[in-house]
Design an enzyme around this catalytic site. Structure first.
Site, mmCIF file in Angstrom:
data_model
loop_
_atom_site.group_PDB
_atom_site.id
_atom_site.type_symbol
_atom_site.label_atom_id
_atom_site.label_comp_id
_atom_site.label_asym_id
_atom_site.label_seq_id
_atom_site.Cartn_x
_atom_site.Cartn_y
_atom_site.Cartn_z
ATOM 1 N N ASP A 159 0.821 -1.224 0.000
ATOM 2 C CA ASP A 159 0.000 0.000 0.000
ATOM 3 C C ASP A 159 0.848 1.264 0.000
ATOM 4 O O ASP A 159 0.443 2.298 0.547
ATOM 5 C CB ASP A 159 -0.955 -0.004 1.209
ATOM 6 C CG ASP A 159 -1.891 -1.193 1.157
ATOM 7 O OD1 ASP A 159 -2.239 -1.714 2.226
ATOM 8 O OD2 ASP A 159 -2.246 -1.614 0.050
HETATM 9 N N1 LIG Z 1 2.769 -6.404 -3.117
HETATM 10 C C1 LIG Z 1 1.568 -5.863 -2.859
HETATM 11 N N2 LIG Z 1 0.482 -6.641 -2.803
HETATM 12 C C2 LIG Z 1 -0.739 -6.090 -2.541
HETATM 13 C C3 LIG Z 1 -0.865 -4.709 -2.293
HETATM 14 C C4 LIG Z 1 0.312 -3.899 -2.383
HETATM 15 O O1 LIG Z 1 0.264 -2.661 -2.215
HETATM 16 N N3 LIG Z 1 1.499 -4.510 -2.660
HETATM 17 N N4 LIG Z 1 -2.106 -4.182 -1.928
HETATM 18 C C5 LIG Z 1 -3.010 -5.196 -1.356
HETATM 19 C C6 LIG Z 1 -4.399 -4.835 -0.976
HETATM 20 N N5 LIG Z 1 -4.544 -4.778 0.441
HETATM 21 C C7 LIG Z 1 -5.166 -3.656 0.861
HETATM 22 O O2 LIG Z 1 -5.681 -2.906 0.007
HETATM 23 C C8 LIG Z 1 -4.168 -5.810 1.342
HETATM 24 C C9 LIG Z 1 -4.410 -7.117 1.006
HETATM 25 C C10 LIG Z 1 -4.032 -8.141 1.884
HETATM 26 C C11 LIG Z 1 -3.451 -7.867 3.100
HETATM 27 C C12 LIG Z 1 -3.075 -8.987 3.982
HETATM 28 O O3 LIG Z 1 -2.613 -8.806 5.091
HETATM 29 N N6 LIG Z 1 -3.283 -10.221 3.457
HETATM 30 C C13 LIG Z 1 -2.865 -11.455 4.155
HETATM 31 C C14 LIG Z 1 -3.891 -12.589 3.963
HETATM 32 C C15 LIG Z 1 -5.300 -12.105 4.295
HETATM 33 C C16 LIG Z 1 -6.288 -13.251 4.024
HETATM 34 O O4 LIG Z 1 -5.851 -14.391 3.783
HETATM 35 O O5 LIG Z 1 -7.504 -12.949 4.055
HETATM 36 C C17 LIG Z 1 -1.579 -11.951 3.473
HETATM 37 O O6 LIG Z 1 -1.442 -11.731 2.231
HETATM 38 O O7 LIG Z 1 -0.819 -12.596 4.177
HETATM 39 C C18 LIG Z 1 -3.206 -6.544 3.448
HETATM 40 C C19 LIG Z 1 -3.575 -5.503 2.566
HETATM 41 C C20 LIG Z 1 -3.120 -6.329 -2.348
HETATM 42 N N7 LIG Z 1 -1.849 -6.891 -2.514
#
Ligand SMILES: Nc1nc2c(c(=O)[nH]1)N[C@@H](CN(C=O)c1ccc(C(=O)N[C@@H](CCC(=O)O)C(=O)O)cc1)CN2
Length: 284
Positions: free
Chosen positions: A228
């Site tokens: 983000d």
């Molecule tokens: N490399 C990036 N990937 C993503 C970004 C980014 O800016 N850089 N934005 C996110 C979107 N997002 C908020 O808008 C977000 C999505 C997911 C997570 C998170 O903590 N996900 C966990 C798993 C959650 C689950 O399983 O329900 C994880 O990936 O471990 C935080 C923020 C999209 N991707």
């Protein structure tokens, strides 16, 4: 719809750029229908976006590129010249929240988004019927927490098979690995459900509620390895008060997210967004 050639330029600022480029276009008989420019006085960079009626230029876009090359070299330009008739191929990525996906599919079918949505990729199967109703291929790629590398290798295969020009994270709730951020740099757009830089990461509305904010918002940004933190394309806000619950904030936020993502994607598709470091110049 009219047919344009679109020239986008960034280069070191100096006197004479506009004169040289506009006279070049005039020499080809080109009719400029939209002209935008910006000088960043802090960094000394110049940005330009021209739309030219394709039929007014007496040559193909390939020939125009060859003819423009000496001008670009003279001013050390980074540039692109595209034909608006060549529609961009867009892949949408979604998890379980449907509102942004539904909104983009509706706007696309209504002709608001000049692109071809060529696929939807999701880590869940919830959005399959909705997607396939629009005649769009749906790719369910679960993310294995124990082997995310393998999961995202499959995501990459689907993106590359779709020959995607642009990937839109429409509330896709998985963090893309560095390899994909690098591979698709500048082509992945995310909608974050907060007014960044406030409340990055997961559950921003609950963070906002606990903070007692009076404004919530949404941010459309390019995806980078740092979560983000990519260049911001578009943002908007909605006023809230002490009367509202986290559920209210989520409901208000959905409307803001949809509008912000749609504007951000449309501006990206129209080459109105020029990335400059970790910021953008947006000729909206
Ligand atoms: N490399 C990036 N990937 C993503 C970004 C980014 O800016 N850089 N934005 C996110 C979107 N997002 C908020 O808008 C977000 C999505 C997911 C997570 C998170 O903590 N996900 C966990 C798993 C959650 C689950 O399983 O329900 C994880 O990936 O471990 C935080 C923020 C999209 N991707």
């Amino acid at each position: 719809m009219s047919h344009y050639y679109r020239l986008v330029v960034s280069c070191p600022d100096r006197v004479g750029i506009v004169a040289r480029v506009s006279s070049f276009i005039a020499q080809q008989g080109g009719s400029i229908t939209e002209a935008s420019q910006h000088s960043d006085l802090e960094t000394g960079c110049f940005f330009m976006r021209y739309e030219i009626l394709a039929d007014s230029v007496g040559m193909s876009i390939e020939a125009l590129r060859v003819a423009f090359e000496p001008v670009a070299s003279e001013f050390n330009m980074q540039w692109s010249l595209v034909d608006t008739q060549k529609r961009r191929r867009v892949v949408l990525m979604v998890s379980r929240e449907s509102h942004c996906l539904v909104d983009l599919l509706y706007r696309w079918q209504a002709g608001e988004l000049d692109c071809d949505i060529v696929g939807v990729i999701s880590n869940h199967d919830d959005m399959r019927s909705l997607t396939e109703w629009y005649g769009i291929p749906y790719h369910h790629v679960p993310v294995d927490p124990e082997n995310k590398q393998a999961s995202f290798a499959k995501v990459q295969v689907e993106i590359d098979n779709a020959r995607a020009d642009c990937i839109v994270l429409a509330r896709y709730m998985q963090i893309l690995p560095p390899e994909l951020c690098t591979r698709y740099a500048g082509r992945v757009i995310n909608i974050h459900h907060s007014f960044l830089p406030s409340f990055a990461g997961a559950k921003p509305y609950h963070q906002a509620y606990q903070r007692g904010v009076k404004l919530i918002g949404a941010t459309c940004h390019y995806v980078t390895e740092e979560l983000d933190a990519g260049p911001i394309i578009e943002q908007d806000i909605h006023r809230v008060s002490h009367c509202h619950t986290p559920t209210d904030l989520v409901r208000f936020g959905r409307d803001v997210e949809k509008a912000v993502l749609a504007r951000g994607l449309r501006w990206h598709l129209e080459d109105r967004v020029l990335v400059h470091g970790n910021k953008t110049v947006v000729f909206s």
